[in-house]
Scaffold this active site. Structure first.
Site, mmCIF file in Angstrom:
data_model
loop_
_atom_site.group_PDB
_atom_site.id
_atom_site.type_symbol
_atom_site.label_atom_id
_atom_site.label_comp_id
_atom_site.label_asym_id
_atom_site.label_seq_id
_atom_site.Cartn_x
_atom_site.Cartn_y
_atom_site.Cartn_z
ATOM 1 N N GLU A 483 0.827 -1.207 0.000
ATOM 2 C CA GLU A 483 0.000 0.000 0.000
ATOM 3 C C GLU A 483 0.862 1.258 0.000
ATOM 4 O O GLU A 483 0.532 2.247 -0.668
ATOM 5 C CB GLU A 483 -0.968 -0.002 1.195
ATOM 6 C CG GLU A 483 -1.970 -1.152 1.198
ATOM 7 C CD GLU A 483 -2.786 -1.280 -0.081
ATOM 8 O OE1 GLU A 483 -2.937 -0.275 -0.803
ATOM 9 O OE2 GLU A 483 -3.254 -2.389 -0.378
ATOM 10 N N ASP A 546 3.148 -4.581 -5.680
ATOM 11 C CA ASP A 546 3.560 -5.904 -5.171
ATOM 12 C C ASP A 546 5.079 -6.011 -5.090
ATOM 13 O O ASP A 546 5.628 -6.484 -4.090
ATOM 14 C CB ASP A 546 3.033 -7.015 -6.088
ATOM 15 C CG ASP A 546 1.628 -7.466 -5.729
ATOM 16 O OD1 ASP A 546 1.129 -7.100 -4.651
ATOM 17 O OD2 ASP A 546 1.025 -8.197 -6.546
#
Length: 634
Positions: A483, A546
Site C-alpha cells: 500500500e 507488489d
C-alpha cells in the site's frame, strides 16, 4: 501445512499451496476460496451470529446507529412477508418509469432518480479535487454496461458476448414476466435496452483505460459539460444536486460526453427500456426469494458460483453494507481492540521508515525527486484497525420496520446521496474511511495520500503474534509495504504529498521510471493462465506495488534477529492461495487491476535475489530468472 520443498524450484505457489488446493472446496455461494476468502468466511460467521443475537433481543446495544442497522437486518429477513406482498413495492417504482414520454419528463424527475440511485446517463460523484485535494469536487462519468467490461464488445469476443447477452436476456425476460409484463412487451424492453447498451459501449472506458488515473482529470465548466447534449439539461440537475453552479466539473470520460447527444437523440424509447430494466435489476432481489434467485443468475454465470447466498447471509450483507462504518466500528472494537491497533500502527511506521531509507539510498532518482518522495512519506496518513470516528451520515440513517425493504433502501439511499452531494466544495475529511473495518482488504488513496488497514485483514496468515517475525513480514508486512508502494506506482507517482495531481518528478527521473514500469508491464503481459492471458497494462500499478511491497518487507524482515528467508517467502506464497472457478478467473483477467494470485506469488519472488539464495534456485530450475530479467523498481 505440507510443503513440497523440491517443487519450490519449479513453482513456489504450487509447492506451498498444492495440497491445500487439492482439498479446498469452493463454497456453492462463492466463486472462490482461499487466503482472503477464508478470513471473510470466518468474519461472516462471527458477525452473523452477533447480528442474530441482537435481532432476537438476546443482546442489547446503546448505540442508536447500531440498532438502526439491526432493524434493517430484521426487515431484510422478512422473506415470507415479501412473498405474500408480491411485486407491489417494485411496481410502485416502475410507475415513474412507465410514465415517462420524453426526456423532458425524465428531466423533471432526474434529481430524485439520482438521489435514489436510479438509472442516469451521467454518473455523478463527489471526491477530493485532484488538483486541490483539500476541497471536495464534483465528478461526472458514464453509466455501467450490461457486460462486465468494454473489452467484451470487441469482435474477438463475439461468441462470449453473444452467450452472455443471451443469458442476460433470458434472466431479464423471466423477471419482467414475473412482475406482470406480457411476452411481447418484455421482449421489446429487452431489445431496446440492449440497443441502448450497444450505443454506450464504444464510448466508455475499458478497465485498462480506467486504470490510468492521469486520464481521469478533464475539468470542464458546467456550461461546457451541459453542451454535451441538447436532450437533457445537465447544468440544471447539477444545480439541484449541489445547490450551486460549480466553477468546474471533473469529467472522467470525455469521449463519452462527446458522444452523449448522439447516444440520446432519437433514442428515447431505448433509453426508457434501459432505465426500466436497470430499476428492475437493482431491486428484484429485494422482493421474494424466487426473484432473488432469478436476478442473480447472470452474475453467478459470470463468476461460476453455483447458488445464491442463504437468506440469513443476504440479510446480513445488506445491513452490513448499508451501515458499513457502523458494522466496521463494532467489529474493530470487539474483535481487534486498541492494543492490536497500536501494535500494527507501529509496524506500519516501521515499514514507512524502511521505505524512506530505500528512497534516500536510491541510485536512479535525482536528489530533488528523492526529497519530494520522502516528503510524501512524511505526510502519509496512516489508518489502522478502525476509524477514530464514524461519519455523521450514520446518525441520519433511520429504518422503518413497518415499511417494505425496497422503500427503506430507497429512503436510506436518498439520505446518503444528499449527504454526499452536500460535501461539494467543503474541506476534505482526509481521515474519512472508504472501507469498513470488517473488510479483508487494504487501500491507498492517491487524492488523500493515506493508507488504510482495516482490522479484518490483521489476522493469520497475514499477521499473528503466534507467527514468526519473518512470517508476519512475508504476510502483513508485504501488504503494508504494497500500500505504501502505491504512493509511487504509475498512478500514485502523479500525486504530491497533499494528494494533488502535480508533477514533482524531473523529466529524466520520470522517463527512467516509465522505462521501469514498461519492464513490469512486459514481465506480466501475455503470461498464460486459466486458458487466457494476463494484460500487463491493466495490472501494472498493482504489480509495481507488489514488487515494492515484497522488496521493502524483505528488507525490514532482515533487520530482525530471527530472520528466516524461507519462512518469509513461504508465507508470501500462502497469503495468495486461491481456488476459483475458471469463469471467475477469466472474469478477473478482464476487469481486475491485480494479477492472478499465483503469478503475484511466483513472479515477484523471482525478482528477489534472496529467494534464489534461500531455496538454492539455479539456472535450469523453472523458478530461475536471469538477473537482467528481474524487475525491481523500488
Amino acid at each position: 501445512m505440507a510443503i513440497n520443498k523440491e517443487l519450490i524450484k519449479d513453482d513456489l505457489y504450487e509447492a506451498v499451496n498444492g495440497d491445500w488446493i487439492k482439498d479446498a472446496k469452493i463454497p456453492d455461494d462463492k466463486p472462490a476460496t482461499g487466503g482472503f476468502n477464508d478470513l471473510v468466511d470466518g468474519i461472516d460467521k462471527q458477525m452473523m451470529a452477533d447480528f442474530a443475537a441482537y435481532a432476537d433481543g438476546k443482546e442489547k446495544s446503546n448505540d442508536t446507529r447500531f440498532n438502526e442497522m439491526i432493524k434493517l437486518y430484521r426487515v431484510a429477513k422478512k422473506f415470507k412477508l415479501r412473498k405474500k406482498v408480491g411485486p407491489k413495492p417494485l411496481k410502485l417504482m416502475l410507475y415513474s418509469v412507465e410514465g415517462l414520454n420524453s426526456y423532458d419528463d425524465y428531466q423533471a424527475q432526474w434529481r430524485n432518480w439520482i438521489l435514489m440511485g436510479m438509472p442516469s446517463p451521467v454518473a455523478f460523484d463527489i471526491d477530493a479535487d485532484m488538483k486541490n485535494a483539500t476541497v471536495y469536487a464534483l465528478f461526472a462519468g458514464a453509466p455501467s454496461l450490461i457486460l462486465p467490461d468494454k473489452s467484451y464488445y470487441a469482435k474477438e469476443k463475439k461468441e462470449q458476448h453473444d452467450q452472455l447477452l443471451q443469458l442476460w436476456s433470458g434472466m431479464v425476460k423471466e423477471l419482467l414476466t414475473k412482475i406482470g409484463y406480457d411476452d411481447k412487451t418484455a421482449d421489446q424492453h429487452i431489445e431496446n435496452a440492449k440497443a441502448f447498451d450497444t450505443l454506450l459501449a464504444p464510448h466508455v472506458k475499458s478497465a485498462e483505460e480506467a486504470a490510468d488515473y492521469s486520464k481521469m482529470y478533464n475539468p470542464q465548466s458546467v456550461v461546457e459539460l451541459a453542451g454535451s447534449t441538447d436532450q437533457l439539461n445537465i447544468g440544471a440537475v447539477i444545480k439541484q444536486l449541489v445547490k450551486a453552479t460549480p466553477d468546474k466539473v471533473i469529467v472522467m470520460e470525455p469521449a463519452y460526453f462527446k458522444a452523449l447527444d448522439g447516444i440520446l437523440k432519437g433514442h428515447f424509447d431505448l433509453f426508457k427500456s434501459w432505465a426500466l430494466i436497470n430499476v428492475v435489476r437493482a431491486n428484484a432481489s429485494y422482493l421474494d426469494d424466487e426473484m432473488r434467485e432469478i436476478n442473480g443468475r447472470y452474475s453467478r454465470a459470470l463468476s461460476g458460483s453455483k447458488k445464491p447466498v442463504s437468506q440469513e447471509k443476504f440479510a446480513y450483507y445488506l445491513a452490513r453494507d448499508t451501515f458499513s462504518q457502523v458494522a466496521g466500528d463494532y467489529y474493530g472494537k470487539k474483535y481487534f481492540g486498541p492494543q492490536a491497533k497500536a501494535d500494527v500502527h507501529h509496524m506500519v511506521e516501521q515499514m514507512v521508515n524502511v521505505y524512506k531509507g530505500r528512497l534516500a539510498n536510491n541510485t536512479w532518482l535525482s536528489k530533488a525527486t528523492r526529497e519530494k518522495a520522502i516528503l510524501k512519506l512524511d505526510k502519509l496518513g496512516i489508518q489502522v484497525g478502525y476509524p477514530d470516528k464514524i461519519p455523521a451520515l450514520y446518525d441520519k440513517l433511520k429504518v422503518d420496520e413497518q415499511e417494505s425493504l425496497i422503500a427503506n433502501l430507497n429512503q436510506l439511499a436518498v439520505v446518503a446521496s444528499k449527504e454526499m452531494f452536500a460535501r461539494w466544495n467543503k474541506p476534505v475529511d482526509r481521515m474519512r474511511w472508504e472501507m469498513s473495518a470488517a473488510t479483508v482488504n487494504a487501500y491507498y488513496h492517491p487524492f488523500k495520500n493515506i493508507i488504510v488497514f482495516p482490522a479484518a485483514i490483521l489476522q493469520a496468515p497475514f499477521y499473528s503474534l503466534k507467527q514468526t517475525s519473518s512470517q508476519n513480514y512475508g504476510g502483513i508486512g508485504a501488504v503494508i509495504a504494497h500500500e505504501i508502494s502505491h504512493a509511487f506506482d504509475n498512478n500514485g507517482a502523479l500525486f504530491d504529498e497533499y494528494g494533488n495531481l502535480n508533477n514533482w518528478w524531473t523529466p529524466e527521473d520520470s522517463a527512467h521510471f516509465k522505462k521501469l514500469a514498461q519492464k513490469m508491464i512486459d514481465e506480466f503481459d501475455g503470461l498464460p493462465i486459466a486458458g487466457q492471458q494476463v494484460n500487463g497494462k491493466l495490472t501494472v500499478s498493482e504489480n509495481i506495488a507488489d514488487g515494492g511491497g515484497l522488496s521493502c518487507a524483505l528488507e525490514a524482515a532482515k533487520q530482525e534477529d530471527d530472520f528466516n528467508a524461507k519462512e518469509f517467502f513461504i508465507n508470501w506464497a500462502t497469503i495468495w492461495r486461491m481456488k476459483a472457478t475458471q469463469q471467475y478467473e477469466q472474469l478477473l483477467l478482464s476487469i481486475d487491476v491485480h494479477a492472478p494470485q499465483k503469478l503475484r506469488a511466483n513472479v515477484q519472488a523471482q525478482n528477489q535475489a534472496d529467494f534464489y539464495t534461500a531455496f538454492d534456485i539455479q539456472p535450469g530450475d523453472k523458478m530461475y530468472k536471469a538477473p537482467e530479467d528481474r524487475v525491481n523498481i523500488w
